[in-house]
Scaffold this motif. Structure first.
Motif, mmCIF file in Angstrom:
data_model
loop_
_atom_site.group_PDB
_atom_site.id
_atom_site.type_symbol
_atom_site.label_atom_id
_atom_site.label_comp_id
_atom_site.label_asym_id
_atom_site.label_seq_id
_atom_site.Cartn_x
_atom_site.Cartn_y
_atom_site.Cartn_z
ATOM 1 N N CYS A 203 0.852 -1.189 0.000
ATOM 2 C CA CYS A 203 0.000 0.000 0.000
ATOM 3 C C CYS A 203 0.888 1.239 0.000
ATOM 4 C CB CYS A 203 -0.900 0.015 1.235
ATOM 5 S SG CYS A 203 -1.943 1.491 1.278
ATOM 6 N N TYR A 205 0.006 4.366 0.628
ATOM 7 C CA TYR A 205 -0.517 5.542 1.318
ATOM 8 C C TYR A 205 0.249 5.946 2.583
ATOM 9 C CZ TYR A 205 -4.653 5.778 -1.742
ATOM 10 O OH TYR A 205 -5.496 5.924 -2.794
ATOM 11 N N GLY A 206 0.805 4.991 3.283
ATOM 12 C CA GLY A 206 1.636 5.317 4.447
ATOM 13 C C GLY A 206 0.933 6.079 5.555
ATOM 14 N N CYS A 207 -0.262 5.645 5.967
ATOM 15 C CA CYS A 207 -0.920 6.298 7.102
ATOM 16 C C CYS A 207 -0.039 6.102 8.345
ATOM 17 C CB CYS A 207 -2.309 5.706 7.336
ATOM 18 S SG CYS A 207 -3.328 5.822 5.861
ATOM 19 N N CYS A 210 -0.153 2.873 10.635
ATOM 20 C CA CYS A 210 -0.315 1.577 9.978
ATOM 21 C C CYS A 210 1.027 0.908 9.706
ATOM 22 C CB CYS A 210 -1.082 1.789 8.681
ATOM 23 S SG CYS A 210 -1.351 0.269 7.778
ATOM 24 N N ASP A 253 -5.239 -4.756 1.485
ATOM 25 C CA ASP A 253 -5.507 -3.587 2.329
ATOM 26 C C ASP A 253 -6.362 -2.557 1.626
ATOM 27 O OD1 ASP A 253 -4.035 -4.073 4.866
ATOM 28 O OD2 ASP A 253 -2.553 -4.601 3.368
HETATM 29 S S1 SF4 Z 1 -4.383 2.318 6.786
HETATM 30 FE FE1 SF4 Z 1 -2.548 1.249 6.016
HETATM 31 S S2 SF4 Z 1 -3.326 -0.128 4.456
HETATM 32 FE FE2 SF4 Z 1 -4.967 1.374 4.845
HETATM 33 S S3 SF4 Z 1 -4.606 3.026 3.356
HETATM 34 FE FE3 SF4 Z 1 -3.458 3.605 5.189
HETATM 35 S S4 SF4 Z 1 -1.378 2.773 4.848
HETATM 36 FE FE4 SF4 Z 1 -2.726 1.752 3.406
#
Ligand code: SF4
Ligand code: B12
Length: 525
Positions: A203, A205-207, A210, A253
């Motif tokens: 993924c 996005y790197g929240c 997470c 994910d």
């Molecule tokens: S929470 Fe984790 S898996 Fe979901 S979008 Fe954010 S980085 Fe990706």
């Protein structure tokens, strides 16, 4: 050699589906070995029972996988096995980040003979060979590429998981007390399985909270469409053969991370008739595409898990998830509900901008949207996440190794604008209000124009779902729950029975269940 793959129970209640890693490693084990799977969530065993089982079965190696929240339990199991002279290898997200802890290199006890870091697909066979020769190394990990990064499995080809023959009995979700009654009701009602399938990993996005981007990487690897379709067709054949109900959880994910690829997969599934009911995780920002949502509905999608996290945009920015916009949530859920798809919406309390009353504000908003299954957690600093690093720098971690004294719903750091205790009260409030008999009734009534099966699905899912997070296993707990929710249950039962009687009197063709449970109309209700 006989190998046991063991998943420790999560200490709360049973999971609603088995873990994929066990089936995957089983499929990747050289044929001369025998692999037994036990999931502690489905089959409760004390440590003593597990040790006796391993001795009786002459198990040569036990593989334990664990998330952070159940690692303390996993360590205790591993300790008992090792005391009895049984070799243990541990893998999964927690020990990948805390290998030294598992190996006792930080001054604490050693729990594992070996740890497997990252994705183990390509080196699992080496671990087995070394265990067989009594030459286990401390650490196993993927090979590195020229830039010094882990070489990730391409997922093409993907191991063949023999779903058609695997013994899944320990994972049937129908509580034992209901099995024989439900079996009498009709084909397949005595058994119900949710089977995990992945179509890709990674993924971008790197929240902040997470572990996925760090663990699986920020570029995505996909399996081939044909391969996924073939796996689904085998599952569908099994469901038909055994007259059982099988649903799929696409554990990616973010299944729609590449919309073009998902559309092509869904079209291939539809063309091949590889349709089973399924659930998938998709972020809200990717669900604005009408064509995609139509395809999800046509390909069997029933529930979408959406990490909504907070209704406060400031909170979203604080965890690097500003791509998901709270102002869009209602529209997303309406778009899904129009196609009879509902959402499991996940929220986090204890975020930096949360103040007392956040649960009430959040639940009020949720109740104004299409009904679904809300889930409430708390901001948790998992090891090796950017959140952990930030909180550590800010000196805010109260329990640096919170996983070693895991306590459900007790935060490991102090939120900015409330106390740890208040965060817990908020979380409890949100859960109890959202799954109260009153709210269950409202949720079913709010979709009264939908065909009967969607309302039944909404109610049954609500009754079961609460049990994933809170103990609800005994006969008494179930009877209490059923009695508290008797109003919607009896309403739906009456409606179903009256339709059934009508169908029996003036049969207009088709199976009884097809006529009782209206076939969803194209164009959606
Ligand atoms: S929470 Fe984790 S898996 Fe979901 S979008 Fe954010 S980085 Fe990706
Ligand atoms: C499906 C899923 C769930 C399912 C249940 C789990 C299940 N039955 O599969 C549901 C939706 C219920 C769930 C719930 C939760 N989940 Co979850 N979940 C996942 C998800 C999306 C997929 C898991 C998976 O199958 N991955 C694919 C397999 C192939 O990967 P893998 O498990 O990592 O296994 C590979 C390696 O790790 C290794 N390996 C793993 N185990 C072992 C063991 C041995 C012996 C060896 C050698 C190797 C090995 O080999 C495998 C192949 O390479 C992951 C994210 C992810 N992409 O992994 C999060 C994830 C595991 N969940 C996570 C979390 C936090 C939770 C919750 C606590 C969330 C919450 N606040 O409620 C709850 C806990 C619920 C509970 N009661 O326990 C975190 C865990 C982080 C951590 N450090 O522990 C993850 C990583 C997501 C994240 N955002 O960070 N989850």
């Amino acid at each position: 050699m006989k190998i046991l793959l063991y998943n420790p129970d999560n200490g709360v209640t049973r999971n609603f589906m088995p873990h994929l890693w066990m089936f995957l490693l089983q499929a990747l084990t050289p044929e001369k070995h025998e692999v037994i799977l036990i999931d502690g969530n489905a089959k409760a065993m004390t440590r003593e029972e597990l040790v006796s089982f391993c001795k009786e079965e002459n198990i040569g190696l036990v593989g334990i996988g664990s998330m952070t929240r159940m690692v303390a339990r996993a360590y205790r199991v591993a300790d008992s096995l090792r005391e009895a002279g049984i070799k243990v290898v541990m893998g999964g997200p927690h020990v990948t980040e805390c290998a030294d802890e598992a190996l006792g290199r930080e001054g604490g006890p050693r729990h594992a003979d070996a740890v497997a870091l990252g994705e183990a697909d390509e080196y699992w066979a080496d671990i087995i060979e070394d265990a067989e020769n009594d030459e286990l190394k401390d650490i196993y990990q993927p090979q590195f590429d020229d830039k010094g990064n882990d070489k990730k499995p391409s997922l093409q080809p993907y191991p063949h998981i023999p779903w058609e023959t695997l013994d899944l009995d320990q994972f049937s979700l129908v509580p034992k007390m209901f099995r024989s009654t439900l079996a009498k009701l009709g084909k397949g009602w005595g058994k119900f399985f949710v089977v995990p399938i992945e179509t890709g990993r990674g993924c971008p996005y790197g929240c902040e909270f997470c572990t996925v981007t760090g663990f699986f990487g920020d570029s995505i690897r996909f399996r081939a469409n044909e391969d996924i379709v073939e796996e689904l067709l085998r599952l569908k054949a099994r469901a038909r053969r055994e007259k059982g109900q099988i649903a799929v959880f696409f554990i990616d994910d973010n299944l729609a991370i590449n919309k073009k690829r998902l559309k092509s997969l869904l079209k291939d599934m539809i063309a091949a008739g590889a349709i089973l009911p399924w659930v998938a995780q998709i972020s809200a920002n990717l669900l604005a595409d009408e064509e995609l949502v139509d395809l999800i509905a046509d390909a069997g999608g029933k529930w979408v898990f959406i990490g909504m996290e907070s209704i406060d945009p400031e909170n979203m920015a604080s965890v690097n998830k500003q791509f998901s916009k709270p102002a869009d949530y209602k529209g997303v859920l309406d778009r899904l509900a129009e196609r009879n798809i509902f959402a499991i919406t996940s929220f986090i309390f204890g975020m930096d901008n949360d103040t007392k009353g956040v649960a009430e504000r959040t639940v009020e908003q949720i109740e104004s949207w299409a009904p679904g299954l809300p889930v409430f957690g708390q901001l948790t600093p998992f090891p090796a996440t950017p959140l952990y690093t930030r909180l550590e720098k800010e000196g805010r971690l109260k329990r640096k190794k919170h996983w070693l004294d895991f306590a459900p719903f007790v935060m490991a750091h102090t939120p900015n604008k409330m106390t740890i205790k208040e965060a817990r009260t908020e979380t409890n409030y949100a859960w109890s209000r959202s799954y109260s008999p009153k709210r269950n009734l409202e949720a079913v009534e709010s979709i009264k124009e939908k065909p009967l099966q969607f309302r039944i699905s909404m109610l049954v899912s609500r009754l079961f779902f609460h049990g994933i997070y809170f103990p609800q296993m005994g006969r008494r707990a179930w009877l209490k729950l059923l009695s508290q929710n008797r109003k919607p249950i009896s309403g739906l039962l009456k409606e179903g029975l009256s339709k059934w009687r009508k169908v029996r009197k003036g049969d207009s063709g088709g199976s009884v269940s097809e006529q009782v449970f209206d076939k969803p109309k194209k164009g959606y209700s």
